[in-house]
Design a protein around this motif. Structure first.
Motif, PDB file in Angstrom:
ATOM      1  N   PHE A  68       0.813  -1.212   0.000  1.00  0.00           N
ATOM      2  CA  PHE A  68       0.000   0.000   0.000  1.00  0.00           C
ATOM      3  C   PHE A  68       0.850   1.266   0.000  1.00  0.00           C
ATOM      4  N   LEU A  69       2.131   1.153   0.378  1.00  0.00           N
ATOM      5  CA  LEU A  69       3.006   2.320   0.360  1.00  0.00           C
ATOM      6  C   LEU A  69       3.239   2.780  -1.074  1.00  0.00           C
ATOM      7  N   THR A  70       3.459   4.071  -1.242  1.00  0.00           N
ATOM      8  CA  THR A  70       3.767   4.619  -2.564  1.00  0.00           C
ATOM      9  C   THR A  70       5.260   4.907  -2.657  1.00  0.00           C
ATOM     10  N   PRO A  71       5.800   5.017  -3.875  1.00  0.00           N
ATOM     11  CA  PRO A  71       7.210   5.413  -4.005  1.00  0.00           C
ATOM     12  C   PRO A  71       7.506   6.756  -3.334  1.00  0.00           C
ATOM     13  N   GLU A  72       6.523   7.654  -3.332  1.00  0.00           N
ATOM     14  CA  GLU A  72       6.718   8.953  -2.691  1.00  0.00           C
ATOM     15  C   GLU A  72       6.877   8.787  -1.172  1.00  0.00           C
ATOM     16  N   GLN A  73       6.123   7.869  -0.586  1.00  0.00           N
ATOM     17  CA  GLN A  73       6.244   7.634   0.851  1.00  0.00           C
ATOM     18  C   GLN A  73       7.588   6.996   1.199  1.00  0.00           C
ATOM     19  N   ASP A  74       8.036   6.085   0.332  1.00  0.00           N
ATOM     20  CA  ASP A  74       9.365   5.506   0.535  1.00  0.00           C
ATOM     21  C   ASP A  74      10.427   6.603   0.521  1.00  0.00           C
ATOM     22  N   THR A  75      10.346   7.482  -0.473  1.00  0.00           N
ATOM     23  CA  THR A  75      11.327   8.550  -0.621  1.00  0.00           C
ATOM     24  C   THR A  75      11.293   9.496   0.566  1.00  0.00           C
ATOM     25  N   THR A  76      10.101   9.847   1.025  1.00  0.00           N
ATOM     26  CA  THR A  76       9.972  10.756   2.160  1.00  0.00           C
ATOM     27  C   THR A  76      10.641  10.181   3.395  1.00  0.00           C
ATOM     28  N   TYR A  77      10.431   8.900   3.654  1.00  0.00           N
ATOM     29  CA  TYR A  77      11.081   8.263   4.804  1.00  0.00           C
ATOM     30  C   TYR A  77      12.604   8.293   4.652  1.00  0.00           C
ATOM     31  N   LEU A  78      13.089   7.910   3.478  1.00  0.00           N
ATOM     32  CA  LEU A  78      14.530   7.820   3.279  1.00  0.00           C
ATOM     33  C   LEU A  78      15.204   9.189   3.324  1.00  0.00           C
ATOM     34  N   LEU A  79      14.511  10.229   2.856  1.00  0.00           N
ATOM     35  CA  LEU A  79      15.060  11.579   2.941  1.00  0.00           C
ATOM     36  C   LEU A  79      15.334  11.972   4.393  1.00  0.00           C
ATOM     37  N   ASP A  80      14.520  11.460   5.317  1.00  0.00           N
ATOM     38  CA  ASP A  80      14.694  11.778   6.733  1.00  0.00           C
ATOM     39  C   ASP A  80      15.791  10.952   7.395  1.00  0.00           C
ATOM     40  N   HIS A  81      16.208   9.863   6.763  1.00  0.00           N
ATOM     41  CA  HIS A  81      17.083   8.925   7.458  1.00  0.00           C
ATOM     42  C   HIS A  81      18.417   8.645   6.774  1.00  0.00           C
TER      43      HIS A  81
END
Length: 276
Positions: A68-81
């Motif tokens: 259910f996750l989107t590529p945008e959500q993956d990117t947002t998480y990784l940008l923070d970490h």
């Protein structure tokens, strides 16, 4: 006590590299000293079968569950970490998430509401006096992990009968026991795979080996402190550790190292053996 405090030396972690659309190549080193009194032969048999199961069913099932996750959500998480992600070419977050992140609001809180359970907050300010040493350990662990990943392992012992996943074991100096290495093609993008592995609430949810996985604090960009408590794994009773996690970009993919440290505020849990 029942729960053993384990210990993980420099070099354990994962390497995730792109391998076409919606798949990646993932490898991991398992170097943990389980501690306790179980014969090493039994431990090695358990590690080998656990890695085999992880790649053939546990991780593929998790990627389906979090579809259910989107590529945008993956990117947002990784940008923070992952600190150097902004320097590379990646799909941008969607406009709504970007607007929230760039606003004067608490971006972590706002994104957390938008993507439930996906953003973890540091819980310790100011940082403890050990933080500088932990940061040094995290960087050294990443360097060690990359060095060992790039070494030839053709002489290592094959532990299973398949090549996907491949599970092998060999010696890594100065560790006096066999290290395990496993790799496979994974049915998910680099970003999705790292997201659900690095995100503590997600990993605790889908990983049957973990009873508790909690981020304790952010130490520096890409480096944090986390606590892990395992479930019993075969004959191995629960283990716990305090990990320094260090995440960086590598060859278009990602490296995340995991190294145990001692912190007096997080003592061994009653009934749990602290591994090493």
């Amino acid at each position: 006590s029942g729960v053993v405090r384990a210990e993980t030396p420099l070099g354990e972690g994962i390497v995730v590299l792109p391998d076409g659309k919606n798949k990646c190549k993932m490898a991991n080193f398992f170097l943990c000293d389980i501690k306790g009194w179980i014969p090493r032969s039994v431990i090695e048999m358990t590690i080998g079968s656990t890695l085999q199961k992880f790649y053939t069913s546990v991780l593929p099932d998790a990627l389906k569950k979090y579809n259910f996750l989107t590529p945008e959500q993956d990117t947002t998480y990784l940008l923070d970490h992952i600190p150097d992600l902004r320097k590379t070419i990646i799909p941008p977050p969607d406009s709504k998430i970007r607007e929230i992140r760039e606003s004067k609001e608490q971006s972590i809180e706002a994104v957390a509401k938008l993507i439930p359970n996906s953003v973890e907050k540091p819980v310790c300010k100011p940082l403890p006096p050990e933080a500088d040493e932990w940061i040094r350990i995290g960087k050294a662990a990443n360097a060690k992990l990359i060095k060992e990943f790039e070494k030839d392992k053709s002489h290592w012992r094959q532990r299973n009968s398949s090549s996907n996943p491949r599970v092998i074991s060999g010696m890594i100096a100065p560790i006096p026991y066999s290290a395990f290495f496993a790799d496979a093609t994974v049915p998910g993008s680099c970003e999705r795979t790292v997201h659900i592995l690095h995100n503590c609430p997600y990993n605790q949810d889908w990983n049957p080996n973990y009873n508790k996985y909690q981020k304790l604090m952010t130490l520096a960009p890409g480096i944090d402190l986390a606590y892990i408590l395992t479930n019993p794994i075969g004959p191995i009773s629960p283990r716990d550790q305090v990990w320094v996690r260090c995440a960086v970009r590598y060859r278009g993919g990602y490296v995340v190292s995991l190294t145990s440290v001692n912190w007096k505020k997080i003592g061994p849990v009653s009934g749990v053996v602290r591994a090493e």
